[in-house]
Design an enzyme around this catalytic site. Structure first.
Site, PDB file in Angstrom:
ATOM      1  CG  ASN A 202       1.528  -4.345   4.077  1.00 56.86           C
ATOM      2  OD1 ASN A 202       0.942  -3.565   3.338  1.00 56.86           O
ATOM      3  ND2 ASN A 202       1.021  -4.746   5.227  1.00 56.86           N
ATOM      4  CG  HIS A 207       3.572  -0.430   4.965  1.00 59.07           C
ATOM      5  ND1 HIS A 207       3.009  -1.404   5.764  1.00 59.07           N
ATOM      6  CD2 HIS A 207       4.906  -0.511   5.170  1.00 59.07           C
ATOM      7  CE1 HIS A 207       3.961  -2.017   6.444  1.00 59.07           C
ATOM      8  NE2 HIS A 207       5.133  -1.507   6.087  1.00 59.07           N
ATOM      9  CG  ASP A 211      -2.462   1.651   4.090  1.00 58.97           C
ATOM     10  OD1 ASP A 211      -2.425   0.669   4.859  1.00 58.97           O
ATOM     11  OD2 ASP A 211      -1.829   2.704   4.286  1.00 58.97           O
ATOM     12  CD  GLU A 237      -3.270  -8.799   8.909  1.00 58.20           C
ATOM     13  OE1 GLU A 237      -2.634  -9.861   9.014  1.00 58.20           O
ATOM     14  OE2 GLU A 237      -2.923  -7.743   9.483  1.00 58.20           O
TER      15      GLU A 237
END
Length: 328
Positions: A202, A207, A211, A237
């Site tokens: 990240n 981000h 994802d 996560e």
């Protein structure tokens, strides 16, 4: 036989059956309504074996042909019952009353009786057909509503990002699995999976890329279990797998196979098609002990995951590999 003779014969037969129907209705105290007459007229004709069988059973058991019984017979064997037109019902009622009187004296006017009865019943059947069409349309609309509700319920139990079950669905599934395990004596095991160095992805790539990594691992996780199992997003996560009927050894083997499949995947950034280092995960595994709380089960599983993290990551650790005090 000429057509005229045939028609006359049909009229006489129909009149005879109508008379028999009215006699049976009177014998069994059945109100002379259009719907009831249609039931007993078809019973007299004998063209509907299932209807005849049911009426004979009711007669043999000395059942009263009350309004509920008559309505049930009409709905199940004749057609849909709805708001009958009052004018139509009065008209057919008058025809039946007239037929009763005439049949009691002679059959001189049999043709007129049958003609009136046939006309009234034809109108009744036409209306029933229309009502059936509306009824079918309503059923279709209800099916559509059920489908939309089912889809909405499924969405409410699914994590939007990963497509896995969300925490609410996980808790519900586990409660049911816990009950089944305690009643049947079958094993129940779970595993927790955590993406190694996820924060680094990240921070380094954003981000959105994080994802994408989470979605990739979710697909591998979902493909690595059975249909009866559940995969869920436990939080952040962290992902989870629930395996009903699987003991610790089987669950550990499944988790290890998933870990290896993930470690072999080369992650590519979509925006640049640049290949990055492989993603790895750490997994903890635990088996349900009958009588314990689900919180206790997850605590042991979390300890095993913690041990996998501190043991170098990219590995699967079961609760049996924990120190005795930690396992307890």
């Amino acid at each position: 036989m000429s057509p005229t003779s045939t028609n006359e014969s049909d009229l006489v037969h129909a009149t005879s059956m109508a008379g028999r129907a009215l006699q049976l209705m009177a014998q069994h105290k059945v109100p002379a309504t259009p719907q009831n007459f249609e039931i007993w007229f078809k019973f007299s004709l004998g063209t509907m074996p299932d209807l005849n069988k049911m009426i004979n059973i009711l007669i043999a058991n000395k059942r009263e042909f009350d309004s509920a019984t008559n309505r049930s017979l009409f709905l199940n064997y004749i057609g849909a019952q709805a708001d009958w037109d009052a004018t139509h019902g009065d008209q057919l009622h008058k025809v039946l009353s007239s037929a009763q009187g005439l049949l009691a004296t002679s059959i001189t006017d049999s043709r007129a009786i049958v003609r009136d009865l046939t006309g009234a019943l034809s109108k009744a059947m036409t209306r029933a057909t229309t009502l059936q069409a509306h009824f079918n349309a309503s059923l279709q609309e209800l099916d559509n509503i059920r489908s939309h509700l089912a889809a909405a319920e499924q969405r409410s139990k699914t994590d939007a990002l990963t497509g896995l079950a969300n925490r609410h669905a996980l808790d519900e599934f586990l409660r049911n699995a816990q009950i089944v395990a305690m009643e049947s004596g079958e094993p129940l095991s779970i595993f927790l999976l955590d993406i190694d160095h996820f924060k680094t992805f990240n921070d380094q790539f954003g981000h959105q890329f994080g994802d994408e990594v989470l979605q990739l691992i979710s697909r591998i996780l979902r493909d690595g279990v059975r249909v009866r199992d559940l995969t869920a997003r436990y939080g952040g996560e962290e992902l989870a797998g629930v395996l009903p009927g699987a003991d610790l050894r089987v669950c550990s083997a499944v988790a290890e196979r998933i870990r290896q499949a993930i470690s072999k995947r080369q992650v590519t950034r979509r925006t640049s098609d640049k290949k990055l280092a492989s993603v790895t995960v750490s997994i903890g595994v635990a088996q349900f002990v009958p009588g314990e709380t689900l919180a206790s089960l997850f605590e042991r599983c979390d300890r095993a995951l913690y041990a996998a993290k501190h043991g170098g990551r990219n590995r699967t650790v079961t609760e049996c590999e924990l120190p005795n005090d930690a396992a307890a």
